[in-house]
Design an enzyme around this catalytic site. Structure first.
Site, mmCIF file in Angstrom:
data_model
loop_
_atom_site.group_PDB
_atom_site.id
_atom_site.type_symbol
_atom_site.label_atom_id
_atom_site.label_comp_id
_atom_site.label_asym_id
_atom_site.label_seq_id
_atom_site.Cartn_x
_atom_site.Cartn_y
_atom_site.Cartn_z
ATOM 1 N N GLY A 91 0.803 -1.229 0.000
ATOM 2 C CA GLY A 91 0.000 0.000 0.000
ATOM 3 C C GLY A 91 0.833 1.274 0.000
ATOM 4 C CB THR A 92 4.296 1.884 -1.231
ATOM 5 O OG1 THR A 92 4.607 0.550 -0.857
ATOM 6 C CG2 THR A 92 5.438 2.815 -0.922
ATOM 7 C CB THR A 93 0.520 3.566 -4.493
ATOM 8 O OG1 THR A 93 1.399 2.590 -5.050
ATOM 9 C CG2 THR A 93 0.116 4.561 -5.537
ATOM 10 C CD1 TRP A 94 -4.461 5.554 0.152
ATOM 11 C CD2 TRP A 94 -4.691 3.496 1.024
ATOM 12 N NE1 TRP A 94 -5.630 5.534 0.852
ATOM 13 C CE2 TRP A 94 -5.805 4.291 1.401
ATOM 14 C CE3 TRP A 94 -4.633 2.174 1.457
ATOM 15 C CZ2 TRP A 94 -6.832 3.786 2.192
ATOM 16 C CZ3 TRP A 94 -5.658 1.672 2.241
ATOM 17 C CH2 TRP A 94 -6.736 2.466 2.610
ATOM 18 C CG HIS A 108 9.814 -1.214 -1.371
ATOM 19 N ND1 HIS A 108 8.630 -0.944 -0.726
ATOM 20 C CD2 HIS A 108 9.583 -0.949 -2.682
ATOM 21 C CE1 HIS A 108 7.726 -0.531 -1.611
ATOM 22 N NE2 HIS A 108 8.289 -0.519 -2.804
ATOM 23 N NE ARG A 147 -2.920 -5.373 0.725
ATOM 24 C CZ ARG A 147 -3.182 -5.255 -0.567
ATOM 25 N NH1 ARG A 147 -2.197 -5.005 -1.420
ATOM 26 N NH2 ARG A 147 -4.414 -5.376 -1.011
ATOM 27 C CB SER A 156 -0.797 -7.167 -4.317
ATOM 28 O OG SER A 156 -0.616 -5.901 -4.886
ATOM 29 C CE1 TYR A 194 -3.799 -1.310 0.721
ATOM 30 C CE2 TYR A 194 -5.470 -2.842 1.536
ATOM 31 C CZ TYR A 194 -4.999 -2.008 0.547
ATOM 32 O OH TYR A 194 -5.711 -1.859 -0.624
ATOM 33 C CE LYS A 197 -9.960 -8.157 -8.238
ATOM 34 N NZ LYS A 197 -10.308 -9.502 -7.738
#
Ligand code: PAP
Length: 338
Positions: A83-86, A141, A161, A169, A227, A301
């Protein structure tokens, strides 16, 4: 006062010599450390207990040698596909909420990965980050044990997560990025590798524990998030983030609904439908042509429990068993949220 030519030359040759030595060390490492099948590269290498591709190992050496952290820096650390992008979008928009209006926000025109740099893609010569205003934000990361010691004394937000969702994912993402001249990566092979700890930045469990244990020792310095928790209570998490980054929301901001506006701006539904995230390309590091990734690959998703569609009962029990064994004495419970 100008620098004398001879001094500049001496400095340059020292820098060249240092970098040549780093390259030699890297070549030696790659020849001597264990390697296994990679997910999108031919091989991953076991570097100090973690599986990395050879470019990232070299970048880790570059970061150790050349990156100068500042005590005010704040890092977002995560295992890939957690969920890094978020979180990048949430941290950036929370910290910089005084800079942008919600109707014409940076994130409406740029992918979340443009908000702040991923340290792992730093190559030589390292980018000059000295002009960035404090607190500077960086993502990584790398597991905590592979970070330069000075970074480990900075504030770190760690995002964890549920591992079965991470596996699914990651498998989807890597299949998209895997070169066409490699045979397809089956889910069964990815599953076996993941369980054996072999995937980029793996083993997953050791990665998570490297930050979890440090967060127990130093909760003011490491904010450990899940997450699933962000999914359930995004407003609570945004408030936590603001306080942790030293910029708590004022009563007036709360009154005006700023927290909710940040959550909505960064929501999967909003971000994934923006033109920039449907058709834009994210360029990582300086070798833009090699490291361009379509933004849409970071939005699949955005759900919890998607693994149920892909993993058999036996597969899911096997991962749960590993998770149970690895975390049993740590106090960390990974999936209480759904
Ligand atoms: P990275 O490691 O390559 O940066 P990362 O952002 O950590 O990837 O993870 C991508 C996952 O986060 C994707 O999950 P999925 O494959 O299970 O769908 C992606 O959909 C999800 N994701 C991205 N943005 C959001 C968001 N705004 N809200 C919820 N989930 C999101």
């Amino acid at each position: 006062m100008s620098t004398s030519p001879s001094l500049t030359t001496t400095q340059e040759s020292k820098e060249d010599a240092d970098y040549n030595k780093l390259c030699e060390d890297h070549n030696h490492l790659i020849e001597t450390i264990p390697k296994r099948n990679g997910w999108k590269e031919q091989h991953l290498y076991n570097y100090n207990g973690f599986w990395l591709n050879p470019h990232i190992i070299k970048n880790n050496l570059v970061v150790h040698t050349y990156f100068k952290s500042q005590s005010t820096d704040i890092f977002l650390a995560s295992f890939m596909k957690s969920g890094t992008t978020w979180l990048k979008a949430l941290m950036f928009s929370t910290l910089n909420r005084h800079l942008y209006s919600f109707s014409d926000h940076f994130l409406l025109h740029h992918g979340p990965h443009s908000t702040f740099p991923l340290l792992d893609f730093e190559t030589h010569p390292i980018t000059d980050f000295t002009q960035l205003p404090a607190p500077r934000l960086f993502a990584t990361h790398f597991p905590r044990t592979l970070l330069p010691p000075l970074i480990t004394s900075c504030k770190i937000v760690y995002l964890c997560r549920e591992p079965k969702d991470v596996l699914i994912s990651k498998w989807h993402f890597m299949c998209k990025l895997r070169p066409k001249d490699m045979p397809p990566l089956s889910l069964e092979e990815a599953f076996e590798l993941f369980c054996a700890g072999i995937s980029d930045y793996g083993p997953f469990w050791e990665h998570v524990l490297s930050y979890w244990r440090a967060s127990l020792e130093n909760p003011e310095k490491i904010l450990f998030l899940k997450y699933e928790e962000v999914k359930k209570q995004p407003e609570v998490v945004v408030r936590k983030l603001a306080a942790f980054m030293g910029k708590p929301f004022t009563a007036e901001e709360v009154e005006k609904g700023v927290v909710e506006k940040i959550v909505e701006l960064c929501s999967f539904g909003n971000l994934s439908n923006l033109e920039v995230n449907k058709n834009g390309v994210e360029k990582f590091g300086k070798v833009a042509a090699e490291l361009g990734v379509d933004n849409r690959q970071f939005f699949r998703k955005g759900e919890t429990g998607d693994w149920k569609i892909y993993l058999s009962e036996e597969m899911s029990q096997r991962i749960d068993g590993i998770t149970h064994d690895k975390l049993k004495d740590s106090g960390l419970i990974i999936d209480p949220w759904y």
